[in-house]
Write a protein that holds these residues in place. Structure first.
Motif, PDB file in Angstrom:
ATOM      1  N   ARG A  61       0.778  -1.273  -0.043  1.00 14.43           N
ATOM      2  CA  ARG A  61      -0.152   0.050   0.032  1.00 14.43           C
ATOM      3  C   ARG A  61       0.847   1.281   0.093  1.00 14.43           C
ATOM      4  N   VAL A  62       1.939   1.350   0.906  1.00 16.20           N
ATOM      5  CA  VAL A  62       2.753   2.379   0.938  1.00 16.20           C
ATOM      6  C   VAL A  62       3.670   2.693  -0.421  1.00 16.20           C
ATOM      7  N   LEU A  63       4.122   1.506  -0.957  1.00 16.84           N
ATOM      8  CA  LEU A  63       4.818   1.420  -2.029  1.00 16.84           C
ATOM      9  C   LEU A  63       4.176   2.220  -3.259  1.00 16.84           C
ATOM     10  N   PHE A  64       2.950   1.742  -3.354  1.00 18.24           N
ATOM     11  CA  PHE A  64       2.071   2.088  -4.742  1.00 18.24           C
ATOM     12  C   PHE A  64       1.291   3.635  -4.653  1.00 18.24           C
ATOM     13  N   GLU A  65       1.214   3.814  -3.302  1.00 11.43           N
ATOM     14  CA  GLU A  65       0.530   5.159  -3.075  1.00 11.43           C
ATOM     15  C   GLU A  65       2.013   6.171  -2.874  1.00 11.43           C
ATOM     16  N   THR A  66       2.910   5.701  -2.796  1.00 12.47           N
ATOM     17  CA  THR A  66       4.258   6.718  -3.038  1.00 12.47           C
ATOM     18  C   THR A  66       4.339   6.924  -4.395  1.00 12.47           C
ATOM     19  N   ALA A  67       4.184   5.932  -5.360  1.00 13.69           N
ATOM     20  CA  ALA A  67       4.416   6.153  -6.839  1.00 13.69           C
ATOM     21  C   ALA A  67       3.260   7.287  -6.986  1.00 13.69           C
ATOM     22  N   TYR A  68       2.119   7.288  -6.491  1.00 12.78           N
ATOM     23  CA  TYR A  68       0.993   7.934  -6.806  1.00 12.78           C
ATOM     24  C   TYR A  68       1.177   9.309  -6.183  1.00 12.78           C
ATOM     25  N   VAL A  69       1.299   9.610  -4.980  1.00 14.77           N
ATOM     26  CA  VAL A  69       1.715  10.974  -4.520  1.00 14.77           C
ATOM     27  C   VAL A  69       2.873  11.738  -4.835  1.00 14.77           C
ATOM     28  N   CYS A  70       3.713  10.965  -5.295  1.00 15.79           N
ATOM     29  CA  CYS A  70       4.861  11.442  -5.654  1.00 15.79           C
ATOM     30  C   CYS A  70       4.924  11.591  -7.138  1.00 15.79           C
ATOM     31  N   GLY A  71       3.908  11.214  -8.022  1.00 13.31           N
ATOM     32  CA  GLY A  71       4.131  11.113  -9.298  1.00 13.31           C
ATOM     33  C   GLY A  71       5.345  10.321 -10.011  1.00 13.31           C
ATOM     34  N   ALA A  72       5.660   9.277  -9.270  1.00  9.81           N
ATOM     35  CA  ALA A  72       7.211   8.495  -9.579  1.00  9.81           C
ATOM     36  C   ALA A  72       6.766   7.131 -10.445  1.00  9.81           C
ATOM     37  N   ARG A  73       7.776   6.823 -11.056  1.00  4.19           N
ATOM     38  CA  ARG A  73       7.760   5.399 -11.753  1.00  4.19           C
ATOM     39  C   ARG A  73       7.698   4.512 -10.644  1.00  4.19           C
ATOM     40  N   ALA A  74       7.304   3.284 -10.810  1.00  2.00           N
ATOM     41  CA  ALA A  74       7.163   2.224 -10.074  1.00  2.00           C
ATOM     42  C   ALA A  74       8.783   1.712  -9.763  1.00  2.00           C
ATOM     43  N   SER A  75       9.548   1.530 -10.817  1.00  2.00           N
ATOM     44  CA  SER A  75      11.038   1.337 -10.535  1.00  2.00           C
ATOM     45  C   SER A  75      11.414   2.370  -9.960  1.00  2.00           C
ATOM     46  N   GLU A  76      11.290   3.751  -9.828  1.00  2.00           N
ATOM     47  CA  GLU A  76      11.935   4.599  -9.010  1.00  2.00           C
ATOM     48  C   GLU A  76      11.636   4.588  -7.467  1.00  2.00           C
ATOM     49  N   VAL A  77      10.237   3.982  -7.216  1.00  2.00           N
ATOM     50  CA  VAL A  77      10.133   4.027  -5.793  1.00  2.00           C
ATOM     51  C   VAL A  77      10.527   2.621  -5.485  1.00  2.00           C
TER      52      VAL A  77
END
Length: 224
Positions: A61-77
């Motif tokens: 949940r934290v990983l994918f929400e980090t990608a969402y709120v940061c506008g980041a690529r999953a690989s970056e997260v």
């Protein structure tokens, strides 16, 4: 290859010089709806998870929400380290390492997300090293992108929606622009140019109409 062959006297002339360049039109990707993203997050766990929730689900949940709120690529997260976080109260930031060695700092201004992130850190006991780790050998290296991608697809299936993992950051960019955040500010989420940002952030028609009417009123007031 033909240019190389000409330089090395393997060809007398480059046959590709007689062929017109193919122009590929830019297509607009479909942004994921915020409601659909919320369904997937809910399929993982609540923002107020039970105490007996497995750590790997809280991690996801934290990983994918980090990608969402940061506008980041999953690989970056997946490549984030605990050391990339700055969780000083009311000034929380994360340092994202992007393509080509670029580094950008993103503000974490969602209190619910920050609370969930801190809960995850406390539950995992991580004070340094990779932020997201595999369930097996969790003290080792970071969670792989392939593993994250597989788990995202599993949660999407459970939620009954189809969202490509790459759409997470794009969905947030669209949401920000539709709430009045400037294109230049959204650029800080990682797109190299304003043009690229505009491809992913599709302005809602009503928002665009409101903005145009406001600009017209300001122009009319200036004239009169």
């Amino acid at each position: 290859m033909c240019k190389w062959a000409v330089r090395h006297d393997l060809l007398v002339a480059n046959p590709m010089d007689r062929i017109d360049t193919v122009k590929v039109s830019k297509s607009l990707p479909r942004p994921a709806a915020a409601a659909d993203v919320a369904k997937v997050f809910a399929a993982i766990c609540s923002r107020r998870p039970r105490k007996d929730l497995p750590l790997d689900r809280l991690r996801d949940r934290v990983l994918f929400e980090t990608a969402y709120v940061c506008g980041a690529r999953a690989s970056e997260v997946c490549g984030l380290y605990v050391e990339d976080l700055d969780l000083r109260l009311d000034d929380e930031h994360v340092r994202i390492h992007g393509k080509g060695g670029s580094v950008r700092t993103v503000l974490l201004d969602d209190r619910g997300y920050v609370t969930l992130l801190k809960l995850y850190l406390a539950r995992a006991g991580y004070t340094a090293g990779p932020l997201f780790r595999p369930s097996i050998n969790g003290r080792g290296g970071p969670l792989s992108y392939d593993a994250a991608h597989h788990r995202w697809q599993t949660y999407c299936a459970a939620a009954g929606v189809e969202i490509d993992i790459h759409q997470l950051g794009h969905a947030h960019a669209t949401e920000l622009i539709n709430t009045g955040v400037s294109i230049e500010a959204v650029r800080r989420l990682g797109h190299a140019s304003t043009e690229t940002t505009q491809l992913y952030a599709l302005l809602d028609d009503k928002v665009a109409d409101t903005e145009l009417r406001a600009a017209r009123r300001r122009r009319d007031q200036a004239i009169h």
